[in-house]
Design a protein around this motif. Structure first.
Motif, PDB file in Angstrom:
ATOM      1  N   ARG A 113       3.816  17.724  -9.295  1.00 23.94           N
ATOM      2  CA  ARG A 113       3.736  16.498  -9.274  1.00 23.94           C
ATOM      3  C   ARG A 113       4.028  16.103  -7.862  1.00 23.94           C
ATOM      4  NH1 ARG A 113       6.418  12.733 -13.966  1.00 23.94           N
ATOM      5  NH2 ARG A 113       5.567  13.953 -15.572  1.00 23.94           N
ATOM      6  N   VAL A 114       2.792  15.037  -7.535  1.00 24.76           N
ATOM      7  CA  VAL A 114       2.812  14.638  -6.018  1.00 24.76           C
ATOM      8  C   VAL A 114       2.984  12.903  -6.076  1.00 24.76           C
ATOM      9  CG1 VAL A 114       1.492  16.392  -5.564  1.00 24.76           C
ATOM     10  CG2 VAL A 114       0.591  14.391  -6.380  1.00 24.76           C
ATOM     11  N   HIS A 115       3.282  12.523  -5.026  1.00 24.47           N
ATOM     12  CA  HIS A 115       3.344  11.175  -4.691  1.00 24.47           C
ATOM     13  C   HIS A 115       2.201  10.739  -3.992  1.00 24.47           C
ATOM     14  CE1 HIS A 115       7.670  11.870  -5.387  1.00 24.47           C
ATOM     15  NE2 HIS A 115       7.434  10.683  -6.068  1.00 24.47           N
ATOM     16  N   LEU A 116       1.568   9.645  -4.452  1.00 28.29           N
ATOM     17  CA  LEU A 116       0.360   9.136  -3.893  1.00 28.29           C
ATOM     18  C   LEU A 116       0.576   7.600  -3.492  1.00 28.29           C
ATOM     19  CD1 LEU A 116      -2.330   9.927  -6.740  1.00 28.29           C
ATOM     20  CD2 LEU A 116      -1.697  11.386  -4.408  1.00 28.29           C
ATOM     21  N   ARG A 117       0.009   7.157  -2.406  1.00 27.30           N
ATOM     22  CA  ARG A 117       0.099   5.988  -1.694  1.00 27.30           C
ATOM     23  C   ARG A 117      -1.112   5.160  -2.094  1.00 27.30           C
ATOM     24  NH1 ARG A 117       1.225   4.911   4.388  1.00 27.30           N
ATOM     25  NH2 ARG A 117      -1.117   5.204   4.447  1.00 27.30           N
ATOM     26  N   VAL A 118      -1.105   4.022  -2.712  1.00 26.10           N
ATOM     27  CA  VAL A 118      -2.386   3.072  -2.992  1.00 26.10           C
ATOM     28  C   VAL A 118      -2.836   2.672  -1.825  1.00 26.10           C
ATOM     29  CG1 VAL A 118      -3.306   1.319  -4.506  1.00 26.10           C
ATOM     30  CG2 VAL A 118      -1.540   2.695  -5.321  1.00 26.10           C
ATOM     31  N   GLU A 119      -4.001   3.137  -1.328  1.00 23.57           N
ATOM     32  CA  GLU A 119      -4.773   2.563  -0.111  1.00 23.57           C
ATOM     33  C   GLU A 119      -5.515   1.227  -0.196  1.00 23.57           C
ATOM     34  OE1 GLU A 119      -3.891   4.651   3.168  1.00 23.57           O
ATOM     35  OE2 GLU A 119      -2.512   4.692   1.585  1.00 23.57           O
ATOM     36  N   ASN A 120      -6.018   1.192  -1.404  1.00 23.00           N
ATOM     37  CA  ASN A 120      -6.875  -0.198  -1.484  1.00 23.00           C
ATOM     38  C   ASN A 120      -6.761  -0.608  -2.959  1.00 23.00           C
ATOM     39  OD1 ASN A 120      -8.929  -1.903  -2.159  1.00 23.00           O
ATOM     40  ND2 ASN A 120     -10.678  -0.614  -1.324  1.00 23.00           N
ATOM     41  N   ALA A 121      -6.177  -1.776  -3.217  1.00 20.51           N
ATOM     42  CA  ALA A 121      -5.943  -2.123  -4.242  1.00 20.51           C
ATOM     43  C   ALA A 121      -6.769  -3.262  -4.992  1.00 20.51           C
ATOM     44  CB  ALA A 121      -4.358  -2.649  -4.456  1.00 20.51           C
ATOM     45  N   THR A 122      -7.884  -2.994  -4.443  1.00 23.16           N
ATOM     46  CA  THR A 122      -9.093  -3.937  -5.016  1.00 23.16           C
ATOM     47  C   THR A 122     -10.128  -3.473  -5.795  1.00 23.16           C
ATOM     48  OG1 THR A 122     -10.239  -3.997  -2.923  1.00 23.16           O
ATOM     49  CG2 THR A 122      -8.584  -5.707  -2.756  1.00 23.16           C
ATOM     50  N   THR A 123     -10.290  -2.195  -5.858  1.00 20.43           N
ATOM     51  CA  THR A 123     -11.357  -1.506  -6.510  1.00 20.43           C
ATOM     52  C   THR A 123     -10.878  -1.499  -8.171  1.00 20.43           C
ATOM     53  OG1 THR A 123     -10.461   0.567  -6.916  1.00 20.43           O
ATOM     54  CG2 THR A 123     -11.276   0.007  -4.852  1.00 20.43           C
ATOM     55  N   PRO A 124     -11.923  -1.395  -9.145  1.00 17.38           N
ATOM     56  CA  PRO A 124     -11.571  -1.331 -10.566  1.00 17.38           C
ATOM     57  C   PRO A 124     -10.360  -0.323 -10.868  1.00 17.38           C
ATOM     58  CG  PRO A 124     -13.928  -1.420 -10.205  1.00 17.38           C
ATOM     59  CD  PRO A 124     -13.247  -0.937  -9.024  1.00 17.38           C
ATOM     60  N   TRP A 125     -10.459   0.849 -10.173  1.00 15.73           N
ATOM     61  CA  TRP A 125      -9.442   1.962 -10.405  1.00 15.73           C
ATOM     62  C   TRP A 125      -7.986   1.500 -10.046  1.00 15.73           C
ATOM     63  CZ3 TRP A 125     -12.614   4.550 -13.688  1.00 15.73           C
ATOM     64  CH2 TRP A 125     -13.783   4.420 -13.334  1.00 15.73           C
ATOM     65  N   ARG A 165      -3.891   8.361  -0.828  1.00 15.51           N
ATOM     66  CA  ARG A 165      -3.245   9.442  -0.061  1.00 15.51           C
ATOM     67  C   ARG A 165      -2.020  10.128  -0.496  1.00 15.51           C
ATOM     68  NH1 ARG A 165      -6.395   8.667   4.698  1.00 15.51           N
ATOM     69  NH2 ARG A 165      -6.866   6.487   5.009  1.00 15.51           N
ATOM     70  N   TYR A 166      -1.859  11.361  -0.434  1.00 13.89           N
ATOM     71  CA  TYR A 166      -0.676  11.977  -0.657  1.00 13.89           C
ATOM     72  C   TYR A 166       0.219  11.834   0.486  1.00 13.89           C
ATOM     73  CZ  TYR A 166      -3.890  15.304  -3.080  1.00 13.89           C
ATOM     74  OH  TYR A 166      -4.843  15.586  -4.048  1.00 13.89           O
TER      75      TYR A 166
END
Length: 226
Positions: A113-125, A165-166
């Motif tokens: 398991r890894v941690h991810l930071r959301v870089e752009n919260a404006t995409t459908p994903w 990003r990780y």
């Protein structure tokens, strides 16, 4: 909507993806690559696995399947397309997105398991998350290191096309948090259209409430809400 989860010889996350989409109320079906896309299709997933045994390069042979011509056409018409793990490798090989995924810096298969930071919260994903939010997703790959030339990376950065990003648990992007040596800790990106995305971690594996961890639901909700 009807979402096609495309199966190749060696796909092994197709049913996981189908179940995760079903839990979100998305009408999805498994599609064998030789059968072509159903009509109409309103979304496409290239799932994880080891298509064609990862011969030549991971994703290289599947990317040359005739169904990818159909995928590109649907993508150009605005259908959401998501490549996960081996599907991300296929997506890059098929030029749906720039860059490539290659052998991990460790030169070994990694499942953790890894941690991810959301870089752009404006995409459908990512619109189900907050910018800077930290989520926890699993990885399972031997060729997950994202590589891209510096000029193309500058374009991705300037156009805000990096999804995740990780990072450390507190959201700090460090070399130590990078499990595979990906350039600039990149874990997922979008193509020229933000409806096309590839990512190495597996959102479908953390999307079912009955297993107690749903950090990946936000990614798959793109299909439910498009």
């Amino acid at each position: 909507m009807t979402v096609a989860v495309i199966q190749f010889g060696g796909s092994n996350c197709d049913r996981d993806t189908l179940r995760a989409l079903d839990a979100l109320g998305v009408d999805a079906e498994l599609v064998w690559h030789e059968d072509g896309l159903p009509a109409p299709v309103e979304g496409i997933v290239l799932p994880g696995g080891f298509s064609y045994g990862d011969y030549l390069r991971a994703g290289a042979m599947a990317a040359r399947s005739p169904i990818l011509d159909e995928v590109r056409e649907e993508a150009e018409n605005g259908a959401p397309v998501l490549g996960i793990c081996n599907g991300a490798q296929i997506g890059c090989e098929a030029t749906l997105t720039p860059g490539a995924f290659t052998i991990n810096e460790s030169a070994r298969f990694q499942c953790e398991r890894v941690h991810l930071r959301v870089e752009n919260a404006t995409t459908p994903w990512t619109e189900g998350y907050d910018e800077g939010e930290v989520v926890e997703l699993p990885i399972a790959h031997g060729e997950g290191r994202f590589e891209i030339d510096d000029d193309q990376l500058d374009v991705l950065e300037d156009e805000d096309r990096v999804l995740f990003r990780y990072c450390d648990q507190d959201g700090t992007v460090t070399d130590e948090a990078n499990p595979n040596g990906s350039k600039h800790n990149v874990a997922g990106i979008v193509g020229d259209r933000d409806t096309i995305a590839v990512m190495m971690p597996h959102p479908e594996r953390v999307s079912l409430p009955d297993i107690g961890h749903t950090d990946g639901q936000g990614v798959l909700k793109a299909f439910a809400e498009s």
